[in-house]
Design a protein around this motif. Sequence first.
Motif, short mmCIF file in Angstrom:
data_model
loop_
_atom_site.label_atom_id
_atom_site.label_comp_id
_atom_site.label_asym_id
_atom_site.label_seq_id
_atom_site.Cartn_x
_atom_site.Cartn_y
_atom_site.Cartn_z
N SER A 24 0.84 -1.19 0.00
CA SER A 24 0.00 0.00 0.00
C SER A 24 0.87 1.23 0.00
O SER A 24 1.97 1.25 0.55
N GLN A 310 -6.99 -1.82 4.35
CA GLN A 310 -6.47 -1.39 3.05
C GLN A 310 -5.15 -2.11 2.80
O GLN A 310 -4.22 -2.02 3.60
N LYS A 340 -7.95 2.47 -4.17
CA LYS A 340 -7.51 1.96 -2.88
C LYS A 340 -8.33 0.69 -2.60
O LYS A 340 -9.56 0.72 -2.60
N VAL A 342 -9.64 -2.43 -0.38
CA VAL A 342 -9.94 -2.76 1.01
C VAL A 342 -10.54 -4.16 1.07
O VAL A 342 -11.43 -4.49 0.28
N THR A 376 -10.58 6.59 1.45
CA THR A 376 -10.54 5.80 2.67
C THR A 376 -9.85 6.64 3.75
O THR A 376 -8.96 7.44 3.44
#
Length: 380
Positions: A24, A310, A340, A342, A376
């Motif tokens: 990430s 995430q 993003k 999740v 997020t």
Amino acid sequence: MRRISQIKILFLALLLLFCNPLRSSADGKDGLKTVCIDAGHGGHDPGCISADRKTREKDLTLSIAQKLAAEIRKGHPGVKVVMTRNSDTYVTLNGRADIANKANADLFISIHINAAANKSASGFSVHCLGQSSVKGRDLFSNNMEIVKRENSVILLEEDYSSKYQGFDPNDPESFIFFNLMQNAHLEQSLLFADDVATALKNGPVRKNRGISQDPFLVLWRTAMPAVLVECGFMSNASDLANMKTEENQKKIAHQLYNAFTSFKKKYDSSIGGEAVAKTETEKTFTKESEPEEKAADTAKEETAGQFGMQVLASGRKMKANDSFFKGYEAVAVWTGKLYKYVIGVKPTEKEAREEAKKIKKFFPDAFLVRIEADNTVRIP
């Protein structure tokens, strides 16, 4: 025979793509905490050498890299600076990327000096890994000689063919697999590249040759935003004179420090969920890659206000059941510049935290977030 070779390269590329984990962009940290500075070449690999044989690329890159590291440590004491080499030693391309990846670096800066048969060629350039931004242009038609020269370092290694999955820097066919690689950090890399190009203007080397996207092995192997900077031309008398003095090396390092400071500010603000304005350069490079459909996915709308882990921020759209997600169903949240992803989505924070214990076994860098309509928000 050629057909078999192409199929082999295709298979290896797909295998490497799914075996090379993408972290990430936030990595569970509050902002940019670690930078890896790579001084090109070193040891028995001198890099480019001046016409009079007195100046070597490996010495200039190390000097600039050390000065940049010192400035970052002084100006940003909270940032950890990792060097791929801090002396005249040889480090493989894989080794350089491994150092950055093991340090969980948030940014990778590779410093080089250019050279060309045409001695009038001059100026600095900044390179990222990725597809060409110009429609219809061959990705490898520009800067191919630079790419071949920098990648050819692997020929100095024993058994390089098996180490680099059969990649041959002198064989154009070997570059096929680069077409299949999707740089999850392309947007951030381009953003930093623009900061570098802006900062280097009006410095010791004046001409700006621009930002380009090219298949450098050392950039492909890194799992973070990464750029390769060619500070000038060893083969150009004016560039060389302006790069080899201690004073000008300090100036170049200071310019790179300014670029780092600018990027860090934007990077840190984006972690908190604030939108980062795109520069004109970034708009140009990402225009064609932006999704045609920007409306929120049904799954995302249904999960807004819920919680999950995430695990990835990427410029490319992935299927919810992609093998990367280890059997979890992923929710893709489009922020306007990145997806993003999740997983382990739950209606309450408590349930999500319980699920997080399992997810951490597969994704140690994942972090808890609350899903919103277009972003997020990280939960401490």
